[in-house]
Design a protein around this motif. Structure first.
Motif, short mmCIF file in Angstrom:
data_model
loop_
_atom_site.label_atom_id
_atom_site.label_comp_id
_atom_site.label_asym_id
_atom_site.label_seq_id
_atom_site.Cartn_x
_atom_site.Cartn_y
_atom_site.Cartn_z
N VAL A 97 0.64 -1.41 -0.24
CA VAL A 97 0.17 -0.30 0.16
C VAL A 97 0.74 1.19 -0.43
O VAL A 97 2.13 1.44 0.82
N VAL A 98 -0.15 2.45 0.31
CA VAL A 98 0.84 3.61 -0.92
C VAL A 98 0.28 3.78 0.74
O VAL A 98 0.09 4.06 1.83
N GLY A 99 1.64 4.26 1.45
CA GLY A 99 2.34 4.63 2.85
C GLY A 99 2.88 6.25 2.88
O GLY A 99 3.30 7.02 2.42
N TYR A 100 2.20 7.20 4.54
CA TYR A 100 2.56 9.08 4.33
C TYR A 100 4.00 8.10 5.82
O TYR A 100 3.17 8.20 6.91
N VAL A 101 4.93 8.97 6.01
CA VAL A 101 5.84 9.01 6.69
C VAL A 101 5.27 9.92 7.84
O VAL A 101 5.76 10.81 6.51
N GLY A 137 7.24 13.20 5.65
CA GLY A 137 6.46 14.07 4.33
C GLY A 137 6.91 12.71 3.45
O GLY A 137 5.60 13.58 2.48
N GLN A 138 6.97 11.68 2.89
CA GLN A 138 6.97 11.38 1.74
C GLN A 138 5.73 10.67 2.28
O GLN A 138 5.67 10.04 2.74
N LYS A 139 5.77 10.34 0.99
CA LYS A 139 4.65 8.83 -0.26
C LYS A 139 5.47 7.81 -0.07
O LYS A 139 6.82 8.10 -1.02
N VAL A 140 5.40 6.65 0.66
CA VAL A 140 5.81 5.52 -0.13
C VAL A 140 5.26 3.67 -0.10
O VAL A 140 3.97 4.71 -0.10
N VAL A 141 5.91 3.21 -0.33
CA VAL A 141 5.72 1.67 -0.78
C VAL A 141 6.09 1.16 0.49
O VAL A 141 7.03 1.05 0.93
N VAL A 142 4.68 0.34 1.26
CA VAL A 142 5.03 0.10 2.43
C VAL A 142 4.16 -1.46 2.28
O VAL A 142 3.67 -1.54 1.34
N LEU A 187 11.92 3.44 -2.73
CA LEU A 187 10.94 4.70 -3.79
C LEU A 187 10.02 5.29 -3.53
O LEU A 187 8.58 5.05 -2.11
N VAL A 188 10.84 6.99 -3.05
CA VAL A 188 9.25 7.89 -3.33
C VAL A 188 8.51 7.94 -4.25
O VAL A 188 9.08 8.44 -5.69
N LEU A 189 6.85 8.27 -3.52
CA LEU A 189 6.00 8.18 -4.62
C LEU A 189 6.32 9.87 -5.03
O LEU A 189 6.73 10.49 -4.04
N PRO A 190 4.98 9.93 -5.78
CA PRO A 190 4.53 11.88 -5.97
C PRO A 190 3.18 11.94 -4.95
O PRO A 190 2.93 10.93 -4.20
N GLU A 191 3.47 13.06 -4.05
CA GLU A 191 2.91 13.62 -3.33
C GLU A 191 1.46 13.49 -3.05
O GLU A 191 0.69 13.41 -2.62
N ASP A 192 0.82 12.71 -5.00
CA ASP A 192 -0.71 12.36 -4.96
C ASP A 192 -1.22 11.69 -4.95
O ASP A 192 -1.83 11.57 -4.99
N ALA A 193 -0.21 10.42 -4.27
CA ALA A 193 -0.24 8.98 -4.52
C ALA A 193 -1.64 9.03 -2.73
O ALA A 193 -1.02 10.35 -2.19
N THR A 195 -2.94 7.82 0.43
CA THR A 195 -2.18 6.93 1.32
C THR A 195 -3.60 6.08 1.67
O THR A 195 -4.04 6.42 2.07
N GLY A 196 -2.70 5.17 1.99
CA GLY A 196 -3.74 3.67 2.10
C GLY A 196 -4.28 2.61 1.12
O GLY A 196 -4.97 2.00 1.08
N SER A 197 -3.95 3.53 -0.13
CA SER A 197 -4.54 3.01 -1.59
C SER A 197 -3.28 1.96 -1.94
O SER A 197 -2.60 1.83 -1.72
N ALA A 198 -3.66 0.72 -2.95
CA ALA A 198 -3.11 -0.39 -2.77
C ALA A 198 -1.98 -0.13 -3.76
O ALA A 198 -2.18 1.32 -4.82
N PHE A 199 -0.57 -0.23 -3.94
CA PHE A 199 -0.07 -0.44 -5.00
C PHE A 199 0.83 -1.47 -5.76
O PHE A 199 0.94 -2.96 -5.26
N GLU A 200 0.01 -1.57 -6.75
CA GLU A 200 0.00 -3.30 -7.58
C GLU A 200 2.15 -2.98 -7.63
O GLU A 200 2.04 -2.34 -8.38
N VAL A 201 2.83 -4.23 -7.04
CA VAL A 201 4.17 -4.69 -7.98
C VAL A 201 3.50 -5.74 -8.93
O VAL A 201 3.05 -6.11 -8.98
N PRO A 202 4.80 -5.21 -9.82
CA PRO A 202 4.54 -6.17 -11.34
C PRO A 202 4.43 -7.79 -11.08
O PRO A 202 4.97 -8.44 -10.39
N THR A 203 4.10 -8.29 -11.85
CA THR A 203 3.70 -9.78 -11.20
C THR A 203 4.98 -10.60 -11.67
O THR A 203 5.91 -10.28 -12.30
#
Length: 204
Positions: A97-101, A137-142, A187-193, A195-203
């Motif tokens: 998921v997208v996390g906010y530090v 303050g970063q958006k990250v993949v958790v 991996l630092v995600l864009p600020e508009d990601a 928070t809490g949404s699913a992050f799709e990992v490559p198959t």
């Protein structure tokens, strides 16, 4: 619950993991096509193997199998048909998921580790991270507890130098993202990601 299947290399066997903790001493109980793996001391069912799996499950997966309500229904039918008693309490929420530090603090016992409070939507997790570029303050993949990384590593609760950690902040390489940078860092995600949404990992 994590499910694995690789007919070419393992055979027609579905491997179902029900707990993230390793079994200290394994006790095996057989019920038809199902081998139940229990913790000998407590009797807790930690996993089971479904033999002749193609008779019960429809999948062409080679490795990690996506856990869906349809798969769980097929597993429950297989369990019942073989007369086994196994309860499947399945969490269908995304494990990446997208996390906010929210905060980053220095680890008291390790110069290169940080203690982060990471908002993942419905909860805030304490995660110990060794990435040099992590900042509040970063958006990250958790990767949450129970997630299986592309490498096959299972994410478990951890204790790093005396501090509890409940997940992992991921780098692009760890997520097997094509053309990932070779230098260390999450991996630092864009600020508009979101928070809490699913992050799709490559198959995998």
């Amino acid at each position: 619950m994590n499910v694995f299947y690789n007919k070419e290399h393992v055979g027609d066997v579905l491997l179902v993991q029900l707990a993230t903790e390793s079994i200290v001493k394994t006790e095996v109980e057989r019920a038809g096509d199902i081998a139940i793996l229990k913790e000998a001391q407590t009797g807790e069912i930690k996993a089971f193997n479904l033999f002749n799996a193609s008779n019960y499950i429809q999948t062409d997966a080679k490795g990690l199998v996506e856990v869906t309500p349809e798969l769980v229904a097929q597993l429950e039918a297989a369990i019942a048909k073989n007369g086994a008693v196994i309860s499947l309490n399945v969490d269908f929420s995304p494990k990446f998921v997208v996390g906010y530090v929210e905060t980053k603090d220095k680890h008291p016992n390790a110069d290169k580790l940080s203690i982060c409070s990471v908002n993942v939507g419905e909860e805030t997790l304490q995660i110990v991270c060794g990435a040099p570029n992590v900042e509040a303050g970063q958006k990250v993949v958790v990767a949450k507890i129970g997630a299986v990384m592309p490498s096959g590593m299972l994410i478990k609760e951890g204790n790093l130098r005396g501090v509890e950690s409940y997940g992992m902040l991921c780098s692009a390489r760890e997520l097997a993202i094509p053309n990932a940078p070779s230098e260390k860092g999450i991996l630092v995600l864009p600020e508009d990601a979101i928070t809490g949404s699913a992050f799709e990992v490559p198959t995998r």
